[in-house]
Design a protein around this motif. Structure first.
Motif, short mmCIF file in Angstrom:
data_model
loop_
_atom_site.label_atom_id
_atom_site.label_comp_id
_atom_site.label_asym_id
_atom_site.label_seq_id
_atom_site.Cartn_x
_atom_site.Cartn_y
_atom_site.Cartn_z
N ILE A 337 153.28 -79.17 -3.38
CA ILE A 337 154.51 -79.07 -4.13
C ILE A 337 154.17 -78.79 -5.59
O ILE A 337 153.50 -79.60 -6.25
CB ILE A 337 155.33 -80.37 -4.02
N ASN A 338 154.62 -77.66 -6.08
CA ASN A 338 154.28 -77.24 -7.44
C ASN A 338 155.56 -77.02 -8.24
O ASN A 338 156.41 -76.23 -7.85
CB ASN A 338 153.45 -75.95 -7.40
N SER A 339 155.69 -77.73 -9.34
CA SER A 339 156.83 -77.54 -10.25
C SER A 339 156.28 -77.15 -11.61
O SER A 339 155.49 -77.87 -12.20
CB SER A 339 157.63 -78.84 -10.36
N ASP A 340 156.70 -75.97 -12.08
CA ASP A 340 156.14 -75.49 -13.34
C ASP A 340 157.05 -74.41 -13.94
O ASP A 340 158.02 -73.99 -13.32
CB ASP A 340 154.73 -74.92 -13.11
N VAL A 341 156.66 -73.98 -15.13
CA VAL A 341 157.36 -72.87 -15.76
C VAL A 341 157.11 -71.60 -14.95
O VAL A 341 156.14 -71.51 -14.18
CB VAL A 341 156.87 -72.68 -17.21
N PRO A 465 163.22 -70.14 -7.66
CA PRO A 465 163.18 -70.09 -9.12
C PRO A 465 164.45 -70.76 -9.67
O PRO A 465 165.45 -70.90 -8.95
CB PRO A 465 163.18 -68.59 -9.42
N LEU A 466 164.38 -71.20 -10.92
CA LEU A 466 165.55 -71.84 -11.51
C LEU A 466 165.52 -71.68 -13.02
O LEU A 466 164.50 -71.29 -13.60
CB LEU A 466 165.61 -73.32 -11.13
N THR A 495 163.46 -69.76 -15.94
CA THR A 495 162.45 -70.40 -16.79
C THR A 495 161.44 -71.22 -15.99
O THR A 495 160.35 -71.50 -16.48
CB THR A 495 163.11 -71.32 -17.83
N HIS A 496 161.81 -71.67 -14.78
CA HIS A 496 160.97 -72.56 -13.99
C HIS A 496 161.02 -72.18 -12.52
O HIS A 496 161.81 -71.32 -12.11
CB HIS A 496 161.42 -74.02 -14.15
#
Length: 507
Positions: A337-341, A465-466, A495-496
């Motif tokens: 699980i990867n959350s980033d810009v 994307p978000l 952006t993220h």
């Protein structure tokens, strides 16, 4: 000092002991010195380019050295301090607190080959034995650090120059591989972090503030078992996982490369912050080699990390390597699980940007000397610029060069990706030189889809994307307007991204 000193104070990092040191110290002992006091500096540092070997291994090698040579030794850890002209006094007081020995110029000779350090003891009246720097030597011996660099370079002649006690401890604990990995690491800096300009205090505060939001966004994808947070910072997300009753039988593992953050994790564990007994922390750079065995991790978490790997490494090449390492340590059916810009989908598209110029100073030209200034001065200067002037400064300091064109009507023309890189970074003045070394928009979501497939992952449909609307509403929109190349207003882009990647069960 008396003609026959009772003690020899030997300050240094002592990552590696040499045969020459044994001969030199033996001569001092033959002349009457009774005890060698090893003041092991940077004892609280490990896994950094300047200090690759942990203190307990250095101490073990010194103690074995003492047994093999017959030299009576006392080993004292000296923790790192901010640069100070009183370092000699700090060392002497630490020796006294640790051992009860009050070393004085009357009974102690200081063995030191570093002129700047030796001078600090000379000012206190101590006589100096210059060790490798002794002008009476007919052949200049290699210093321990030079021998260690031979090891790091793969030159096996280090074994002939190092004392057998060091060779034995290194071989028993696999330290040659550790030294080579750390010293040759292309990403990590001398002090065990990605950048020397980051204010870790503000970094920890910002990450802790966002931890609950990040955890809430990904919790439903987390699989129990062995859960690893890579780039765990000060452990804020793992604290939330620790409080989750459904994960109470899971192993929680934090991996952090930055020494400051890793030490904070260890401190939290020692203070009883975590209820789960199976919480572990490692100071590692995943790009330097495998951290965990293949097919052993159920869930890997990465928050605000992958853009750093892209920025401080070799961009896409490093990120693919990182993804493959995660794939290898993930169990079949496990999840990353990867959350980033994330960059906008059409990041190379030329756009027009209108920026406010009445919210700060507008100097005639950007400065080119910020890297030479203290961080507080950098923050004050950049924080005092208008949004428009910050763009000029950003273009100078950004590690990924780009050009923009000033247009009539107060707009500038530049690619959308560079525009968003600036707008999402312009307010980070406390860490300006660190933030301008990082690229947020190197990849868009479609790029991630391709990269993950290349690494062997399947992309879960939950991935998306978000846009961070809080950032847009509070940081960007008040000072900037975005237009297409023909002047038509544009909405703010992605952006993220939240990415849920699974290793196929049959892999």
């Amino acid at each position: 000092m008396t003609e026959t000193p009772r003690y020899v104070l030997f300050p240094g990092r002592h990552h590696l002991l040499t045969r020459f040191q044994a001969e030199y110290l033996q001569r001092l002992a033959d002349e009457g010195a009774g005890t060698i006091v090893w003041a092991v500096t940077s004892a609280n540092h490990e896994n950094t380019k300047r200090n690759p070997v942990p203190y307990h291994r250095r101490e073990a090698a010194i103690e074995r050295f003492s047994v093999e040579t017959g030299l009576r030794s006392v080993v004292v850890p000296i923790f790192d301090t901010a640069p100070t002209d009183r370092f000699a006094q700090v060392t002497l007081k630490t020796v006294t607190v640790a051992t009860g020995l009050e070393l004085t110029p009357a009974d102690t000779l200081v063995a030191c080959s570093t002129p700047q350090v030796a001078a600090l003891y000379e000012e206190l009246g101590f006589a100096i034995a210059p060790v490798e720097a002794d002008p009476a030597l007919t052949v200049t011996p290699e210093r321990p650090w030079d021998v260690l660099l031979r090891l790091a370079a793969g030159d096996e002649s280090w074994r002939k120059l190092a004392h057998p006690a060091t060779v034995d401890v290194y071989d028993r604990y696999g330290l040659p591989a550790v030294v080579r990995t750390v010293v040759n690491d292309p990403v990590v800096g001398d002090e065990g972090g990605l950048t020397a300009t980051r204010d870790y205090r503000t970094y920890v505060e910002a990450f802790a503030d966002a931890a609950e939001r990040k955890w809430a966004a990904v919790r439903r994808y987390v699989q129990p078992g062995r859960i690893v947070d890579i780039g765990c910072g000060a452990g804020a997300v793992l604290e939330l996982a620790d409080r989750d009753d459904a994960l109470h039988e899971s192993d929680l593992i934090g991996v952090e490369v930055a020494r400051h953050l890793y030490q904070e994790c260890v401190h939290k564990k020692a203070q009883g912050v975590f209820r789960n007994a199976n919480v572990y922390f490692y100071q590692r750079n995943v790009l330097g080699g495998a951290v965990l065995p293949d097919r052993s991790v159920d869930t890997t978490l990465t928050f605000a990390l992958t853009h750093e790997i892209w920025s401080y490494g070799r961009q896409r090449e490093s990120l693919v390597e990182f993804a493959r390492r995660i794939h290898d340590h993930t169990v079949p059916g496990g999840v990353w699980i990867n959350s980033d810009v994330c960059g906008p989908g059409d990041r190379t598209r030329p756009v027009l940007l209108r920026l406010t110029d009445d919210d700060g100073a507008n100097p005639a030209s950007p400065r080119t000397d910020l890297a030479s200034l203290p961080s507080a001065e950098v923050a004050a200067y950049v924080g005092g610029l208008s949004t428009r002037a910050k763009l000029d400064q950003f273009a100078v300091d950004f590690a990924f060069p780009f050009a923009f064109e000033a247009r009539p009507g107060g707009t500038v023309r530049l690619p959308l990706g560079q525009a968003m890189d600036f707008l999402t970074r312009k307010d980070y003045t406390d860490n300006w030189l660190s933030e301008t070394h990082e690229q947020f928009c190197g990849l868009d979501f479609a790029d991630w889809v391709t990269l993950l497939a290349e690494a062997g992952f399947d992309l879960d449909p939950a991935s998306h994307p978000l846009r961070n609307d809080w950032v847009v509403t509070n940081r960007i929109a008040p000072v900037a307007q975005l237009f297409a190349d023909d002047g038509a207003p544009m909405d703010w882009p992605t952006t993220h991204a939240v990415i849920v990647a699974r290793r196929p069960r049959n892999s």
